[in-house]
Design an enzyme around this catalytic site. Structure first.
Site, short mmCIF file in Angstrom:
data_model
loop_
_atom_site.label_atom_id
_atom_site.label_comp_id
_atom_site.label_asym_id
_atom_site.label_seq_id
_atom_site.Cartn_x
_atom_site.Cartn_y
_atom_site.Cartn_z
N CYS A 1 0.83 -1.07 -0.07
CA CYS A 1 0.04 0.12 -0.12
C CYS A 1 0.89 1.11 0.05
O CYS A 1 1.85 1.28 0.90
CB CYS A 1 -0.94 0.00 1.20
SG CYS A 1 -1.10 1.55 2.20
N CYS B 1 1.29 3.49 3.15
CA CYS B 1 1.90 2.46 4.08
C CYS B 1 3.50 2.45 3.74
O CYS B 1 4.36 2.57 4.70
CB CYS B 1 1.29 0.91 4.32
SG CYS B 1 -0.36 0.90 4.21
#
Ligand code: NAG
Ligand code: NAG
Ligand code: NAG
Ligand code: NAG
Length: 491
Positions: free
Chosen positions: A417, A420
């Protein structure tokens, strides 16, 4: 409606089992490790007393006397937190140059939560509609179930995306910054920064919070950090860190502590830093959880239940407290680094360049003020015992430490992600910079007073990462206070 995904919770528990075990072992082995022998640590004179001196600080601050944790809380929540928040909102600190497009060097890329990947994820038992469980399985409900999985993945995809909006004014400024920074002659280059794929990201537009990123991809990242990148003793017994791996023989955990006894102080410190980082990231996700979505609005806030899953001693076999202590440990390490690096910034020619002289002076003043606070902190971590052995071994160990750390920051390229990945990279780089500072004490002391380009240097990227990473830890400690209050209110 409060959204709690069972999968996230399960993953979390799993990850925490990983962390918890070795942290527990760390503490235990410290008490037990009177006779530890390791090719590195055995060379350092009086390993034992060094161990004790370092650990003494930790026990004094973090274990025996709870009031000391409270004084860290007070120090952070009142003196540091408000100022560092103010600082990282300034232009110099809010734009972080990062390459988010580097391919994962260790395994095939499955980035950005590709919907196909999520589809094959097994549906957890608890999510299966009662009608299907009872046996009256039909096509219609299966279809309905698959759709909800896709929706969840799309949500993860959306929440994890980077908002790369930058104003034209900023874009022009960056070119100017690059000209300024290039003229500074840094002695050490960061590969990421010079890549054409490296781009500025506005951190304020992309806050670190719950993204729905989970599942095998997230699991693999932490697993490889713990399994493959933490130091392991070369010999004998190797207990898998991964609790899912089949256990060898009838070990009852005791062997795990033996396993850790082979590690010298420095390597155990490494574990604690990684664990503290992991705690901190999890606190952010719990504190900025997606609580509700609808009517075109999203509501973010603390999710107490999620927090308890990760840290409540009752739900973590008593490990939650230790995980939180590792956060404080990491905080003390970075705080120490800030107090050490102050002389580098205090020299009058060092400026935090954005092209606006007035703003730059105010930013620098604020930074120096924060340094003054950190220097006045009375309970600093004593890093002297680290890497204090014979010169050659200490040097080797230091280099090993550095390489392991570098590898971990490359594993961050495997985080699926984007958001992230951004925060993972920033926080590991910040910690890496803190370590660089702690191990460059002499160089910082010997900085020439009037020569900007000689000796110890930090790049803009390192400075931004250092202060933002510390800002994240400061936020964690503040959030922890909020969670404690919320939990108290519930009783
Ligand atoms: C990105 O942030 C800007 C500024 O807040 C906002 O106007 C824009 O809608 C955001 N874009 C996305 C895709 O969220
Ligand atoms: C920003 O620059 C682009 C291209 O240089 C231009 O098309 C656009 O209109 C500008 N936007 C603003 C708000 O000035
Ligand atoms: C770096 O990480 C990868 C992936 O976890 C691992 O296979 C490799 O052994 C690590 N290298 C070092 C030097 O730790
Ligand atoms: C920091 O402390 C020094 C010495 O105590 C003082 O001269 C300086 O003005 C302080 N700086 C800030 C920004 O508070």
């Amino acid at each position: 409606m409060i959204k709690i995904t069972i999968q996230t919770a399960a993953l979390t528990v799993l990850l925490w089992m990983l962390v918890g075990d070795f942290v527990f072992g760390w503490f235990n082995s410290n008490i037990k490790s009177k006779t530890q022998q390791n090719e590195h640590s055995s060379s350092s004179t009086a390993t034992d007393s060094q161990d004790q001196s370092c650990f003494c600080h930790l026990t004094g601050v973090l274990d025996d006397c709870f009031c000391d944790i409270e004084s860290i809380d007070v120090f952070n929540n009142f003196k540091i937190y408000p100022r560092i928040q103010n600082l990282i909102e300034r232009d110099y600190f809010r734009y972080y140059k990062v390459n988010l497009k580097r391919p994962c060097p260790f395994w095939p890329d499955d980035s950005h939560c590709a919907i196909k990947d999520c589809q094959v994820e097994p549906c957890p038992e608890s999510k299966i509609p009662v009608g299907i469980k009872a046996g009256n399985y039909n096509k219609y409900s299966q279809a309905a179930n698959t759709i909800s999985d896709i929706e969840e993945c799309e949500q993860a995809h959306e929440l994890g995306a980077i908002n790369s909006t930058l104003s034209n004014r900023s874009k022009e400024a960056f070119a100017d910054w690059a000209r300024h920074d290039d003229a500074q002659d840094h002695f050490c280059e960061l590969d990421d920064e010079t890549s054409p794929d490296a781009e500025y990201v506005d951190l304020l537009l992309n806050p670190e919070r719950f993204t729905g990123y989970k599942g095998p991809s997230a699991w693999r990242v932490w697993n490889s950090i713990y399994e493959e990148n933490c130091f392991k003793p070369r010999s004998v017994y190797r207990q898998p860190l991964n609790p899912l791996a089949p256990s060898r023989g009838d070990d009852d955990g005791e062997s795990f502590y033996n396993w850790l006894e082979g590690l010298c102080l420095e390597k155990r410190v490494f574990y604690r830093l990684i664990s503290g980082l992991h705690s901190s990231i999890n606190i952010h996700l719990c504190a900025q959880y997606l609580l509700d979505e609808g009517w075109g609005k999203t509501l973010w806030g603390p999710n107490v239940q999620e927090f308890r899953h990760r840290f409540d001693p009752a739900e973590t076999k008593g490990e939650g407290t230790r995980r939180l202590k590792n956060l404080y440990f990491l905080y003390l390490i970075e705080l120490r680094a800030l107090s050490k690096v102050a002389p580098y910034f205090e020299r009058s020619f060092v400026n935090l360049y954005t092209g606006n002289a007035q703003e730059d002076a105010a930013t620098k003043d604020l930074l120096l003020h924060i340094f003054n606070e950190t220097k006045a902190f009375p309970m600093h971590f004593d890093e002297k015992s680290m890497f204090a052995g014979k010169k050659i071994e200490a040097k080797t160990l230091k280099e090993e430490f550095r390489l392991h750390f570098k590898n971990i920051s490359r594993i961050m390229d495997c985080v699926g992600c984007s958001k992230c990945r951004l925060w993972g990279k920033l926080q590991t780089q910040g910690l890496g910079t803190a370590l660089k500072i702690l191990f460059s004490e002499k160089e910082i002391k010997n900085l020439p007073e009037n020569s900007p380009s000689k000796g110890f240097q930090l790049t803009r990227q390192e400075i931004v990462a250092l202060l933002n990473a510390f800002g994240r830890l400061s936020t964690s400690i503040k959030e922890l206070h909020n969670f404690r209050t919320l939990l108290k209110d519930r009783r």
